[in-house]
Each structure stands twice: as structure tokens, then as C-alpha cells.
Design an enzyme around this catalytic site. Structure first.
Site, short mmCIF file in Angstrom:
data_model
loop_
_atom_site.label_atom_id
_atom_site.label_comp_id
_atom_site.label_asym_id
_atom_site.label_seq_id
_atom_site.Cartn_x
_atom_site.Cartn_y
_atom_site.Cartn_z
CG ASP A 1 -11.01 36.60 -0.14
OD1 ASP A 1 -10.40 36.74 -1.21
OD2 ASP A 1 -10.67 37.12 0.92
CG HIS A 2 -8.04 33.72 -0.70
ND1 HIS A 2 -7.38 33.96 0.47
CD2 HIS A 2 -7.95 34.87 -1.41
CE1 HIS A 2 -6.91 35.20 0.48
NE2 HIS A 2 -7.26 35.78 -0.65
CG HIS B 1 -9.48 43.98 2.47
ND1 HIS B 1 -8.74 43.31 3.42
CD2 HIS B 1 -10.09 43.04 1.73
CE1 HIS B 1 -8.88 42.01 3.23
NE2 HIS B 1 -9.70 41.81 2.21
CG HIS C 1 -13.20 40.07 0.17
ND1 HIS C 1 -11.91 40.50 0.33
CD2 HIS C 1 -13.65 40.62 -0.98
CE1 HIS C 1 -11.60 41.30 -0.68
NE2 HIS C 1 -12.64 41.39 -1.47
CE1 TYR D 1 -8.49 36.48 -5.34
CE2 TYR D 1 -6.28 36.32 -4.45
CZ TYR D 1 -7.54 36.86 -4.42
OH TYR D 1 -7.87 37.77 -3.45
CB CYS E 1 -12.48 40.54 4.38
SG CYS E 1 -11.43 39.12 4.01
C1 DNO Z 1 -6.28 39.13 -0.82
C2 DNO Z 1 -7.05 40.34 -0.95
C3 DNO Z 1 -6.27 41.59 -0.66
C4 DNO Z 1 -7.14 42.80 -0.93
C5 DNO Z 1 -6.53 44.09 -0.57
C6 DNO Z 1 -7.54 45.18 -0.67
O1 DNO Z 1 -6.65 38.11 -1.25
O2 DNO Z 1 -8.20 40.26 -0.21
O3 DNO Z 1 -5.15 41.67 -1.47
O4 DNO Z 1 -7.39 42.85 -2.30
O5 DNO Z 1 -6.01 44.07 0.69
O6 DNO Z 1 -6.91 46.38 -0.85
#
Ligand code: DNO
Length: 391
Positions: free
Chosen positions: A351-352, A233, A298, A368, A271
Site C-alpha cells: 500500500d502506497h 477497509h 494492504h 501510487y 490494512c
Molecule cells: C488508499 C486506499 C483507500 C481505499 C478505500 C477502500 O490508499 O487504501 O482509498 O481504497 O478506502 O474503499
């Protein structure tokens, strides 16, 4: 795309039933109750997996197996922790789980200064403000050497920001930054945080990069043999914080990493929200360049405010061109399908998401909540379908 939702396990306020109703078919999860460095037993993995399967979902991706700090520093028992890591991925493969997301950020995982930042429409977003971070670093943490990290103007701004804070604001800011965000696994008090940072005093960027490469050289042969795709990531945010290095932030960083360990099992979590904070990170270019080794997505948007500050925007708004990103993903999937690759479909999680509607009155894991992510997933699924159907 395999539509996924992150699930933090039985204590997650968002249930698997909620996730199913949101339209996801798979989940991204981890054994969050275990301590960093511990081996994940097959029985523990199976028990977690069973809960997910019984709910009608599939555990597609592990996010994350955290990397022990001793591996990042190559001190103490780092060899033991690397062996444990190999055992964990072996056990995951025995359970049919072949996709692992992890990061290599020292001390802190993802970092924000505000977890409930009010947007104009009344929803709440995650926010990273560089002046707030500098104010914390200089005047609350009072890190030795912090002054060297910022220029005069930043210090001036941070000082007046700090002066505007009430004692409660100071507590909230400190907690937001170091108490540990969901999935970060580790949180600290100010004193613990100072100590952790000190451990990195003599670890340069070059050292950290070498430690990452040595870690990969040790585990990728095992991953490859098992068919486990390791997906690093990117740093979030993609730059150094508190004077400690981060080495997965830029095109150059990624190029070095994949050149040194070329196996496609040395993969990437693409991401958009993390990489997109740097304007020079051309997301479409990055996607094309590393498409072959992108095994997990992501999708998230951000609005840049300059000097590293950004607010998390709705999924289809902000500075990330989500249309072009999804377009590139669909092209890649088509290509893989033609090549008869079994992994043609990429797991994707929105993501989020903003805290909104009913979730404003509920206890949530910042970033989340159910409804904000449901909105993100619905928008991205609609966008994807429209692209596929008009092609
Ligand atoms: C946050 C996530 C991170 C991710 C880690 C992967 O929302 O994208 O916490 O899980 O960095 O190891």
C-alpha cells in the site's frame, strides 16, 4: 500471498506493463469512471477485465465499489442504491471476480494533510498532521462547532500553524485534504465540503454503525450466495475527522461488526497502515482474531508522531512490525492450505510508497507512484520468501 498492484485504469500513469515488471501477478482495480451508486454492467466489467488479462495479469480484487452517501445516511434513495450494489456484485461474480474492498467513511475517504512531504533521503511521502488538519478546520473551513472538537492547546497550536501559512500554502493544504485523493472518487470545494458535512449533523456514531450493519444485512446474503467476499477497509486515519463519525477504527468496532453479521463473507481488508495509527490496535492480535475473515491485505508502514499524526514510512521501517505481520499471514495461509481452502492465498498489495528516483519528476497519483511501490513489493516479497524458506 498473491502479489498485487493497484491500477487505476487506462489513465493511470503507471501502466500494466510497469506493474508486470514490478513483479506483481494480479491487479486491484475498479471502474473509476462510473458515478457512485451506478450499476456496473457486465459488459463494462468485461471490457476492463480484458485489458488486464491481455497484459498478462489478473483482476483479483475490486477496490472499491463506493457506498453511496445516501446508504450511509439512510436517506433519499438508499434502498435503490443497495439494490444497485447487489446488482454490481452479481455482475462481478458473473465475470469471475469474487473479492470486493469498500469503506464506510462518511464524506471523505482516506485523508492526508501533505501529499509531498520531504523525507531526509529526498523522497516524498504522504503525511497526516493533526495540527494542520485542525488549522484547516478552524481557520480555513471555519466549520461551525469546530472549536468543540479540539482542546485549548490544540487550538493554540493550530492558530500559530495557520499564521505561518502563505496564501499558496493554504490552497495546497485545502486541496490535499478535500480535493479527493486517488481512489476516493469524490472531491470537494470548500463550499461543497461544508454542505456535505452538514448532512451528517444529526448522524451519530451509533446511527452510522447501525446504517453499516443494515447495509451488510441487506447485501451479505447475496454476497454469500455468489461467493463474493466483501472486505471492509478500516477508517484511514482511524478516528473521527471534522466532527463526523467513523465506525471502523478499533478492535471494539470490528468486534461489533462481525458479531452482528457473522458470515465470513462479511470480511476485512487488513490494512496495517490504517489500523496501525492507533497504538492500542495490536496488529498481530487483530490479525489472529479475525484471520478467518481477512480476505485482502494492504501492507504499509507508518511512523506515529503522537496525537494521531503520522508519516508514511518505508515498508520495512516505522511502527508496524512488518516481519511479524507477514509471519502471521504465512501461518494463516499454511492453515488454510491444510484445510484445503481454495482461497488459501491472500491477495496483498504494497500500500502506497514514497515518490522517489525518476518518479520525482513525473506526474504521479499521490501514494501510487511506480518505483516506491515496486520497492515496497520487492521488500515484502523478499521478507515473505525468507520466512517461508526458514520455517
Ligand atoms: C488508499 C486506499 C483507500 C481505499 C478505500 C477502500 O490508499 O487504501 O482509498 O481504497 O478506502 O474503499
Amino acid at each position: 500471498m498473491k502479489d498485487s498492484f493497484r491500477w487505476y485504469g487506462p489513465n493511470d500513469p503507471v501502466s500494466l506493463e510497469d506493474i508486470l515488471q514490478a513483479g506483481a501477478t494480479t491487479v486491484v482495480s475498479a471502474l473509476h469512471n462510473l458515478t457512485n451508486g451506478e450499476v456496473w454492467d457486465e459488459s463494462a466489467i468485461k471490457a476492463h477485465q480484458k485489458i488486464i488479462i491481455d497484459a498478462g495479469l489478473n483482476w483479483e480484487v475490486v477496490e472499491s465499489i463506493p457506498i453511496h452517501e445516501e446508504i450511509k445516511q439512510r436517506t433519499g434513495s438508499f434502498e435503490f442504491y443497495i439494490e444497485n450494489y447487489k446488482k454490481t456484485i452479481t455482475n462481478l461474480a458473473s465475470c469471475g471476480i469474487y473479492n470486493v474492498c469498500y469503506n464506510f467513511m462518511p464524506v471523505l475517504d482516506w485523508t492526508r494533510t501533505h501529499l509531498y512531504y520531504s523525507m531526509n533521503d529526498g523522497s516524498k511521502a504522504l503525511y497526516y498532521n493533526n495540527t494542520a488538519l485542525a488549522a484547516f478546520d478552524l481557520f480555513i473551513l471555519k466549520r461551525v462547532g469546530a472549536k468543540k472538537t479540539y482542546d485549548k492547546n490544540q487550538i493554540k497550536k493550530a492558530k500559530s500553524y495557520f499564521k505561518s501559512l502563505s496564501p499558496d500554502d493554504i490552497k495546497i493544504l485545502s486541496k490535499s485534504i478535500i480535493a479527493g485523493l486517488p481512489g476516493a472518487e469524490e472531491g470537494y470545494t470548500i463550499e461543497q465540503f461544508r454542505k456535505k458535512l452538514q448532512q451528517y449533523e444529526y448522524v451519530s456514531s451509533e446511527d452510522l454503525r447501525e446504517h453499516l450493519i443494515l447495509f451488510l444485512e441487506a447485501i451479505i446474503p447475496t454476497a454469500e450466495k455468489l461467493g463474493v467476499k466483501m472486505c471492509i477497509h478500516p477508517d484511514d486515519p482511524p478516528f473521527s475527522l471534522f466532527g463526523i463519525p467513523r465506525v471502523v477504527s478499533t478492535l471494539k468496532d470490528l468486534n461489533i461488526l462481525f458479531k452482528r453479521v457473522p458470515s465470513i463473507y462479511n470480511g476485512l481488508t487488513f490494512c496495517t497502515g490504517s489500523l496501525g495509527v492507533r497504538q492500542e490496535n495490536d496488529l498481530i492480535q487483530l490479525f489472529k482474531q479475525f484471520a478467518n475473515r481477512i480476505h485482502f491485505l494492504h501492507l504499509r508502514n507508518i511512523r506515529r508522531e503522537g496525537q494521531g499524526s503520522f508519516v508514511e514510512a518505508n515498508h520495512l521501517e516505522g511502527d508496524v512490525d512488518m516481519f511479524s505481520v507477514v509471519h502471521s499471514v504465512i501461518n494463516e495461509e499454511k492453515k488454510r492450505k491444510k484445510e484445503n481452502r481454495l482461497d488459501w492465498e491472500l491477495p496483498m498489495r504494497p500500500d502506497h510508497g514514497h515518490q522517489m528516483l525518476d518518479d520525482l519528476n513525473k506526474k504521479i497519483n499521490p501514494g501510487y507512484s511506480a518505483i516506491g511501490r515496486l520497492r515496497g513489493l520487492a521488500e515484502i516479497r523478499g521478507l515473505a520468501l525468507a520466512i517461508i524458506r526458514t520455517k
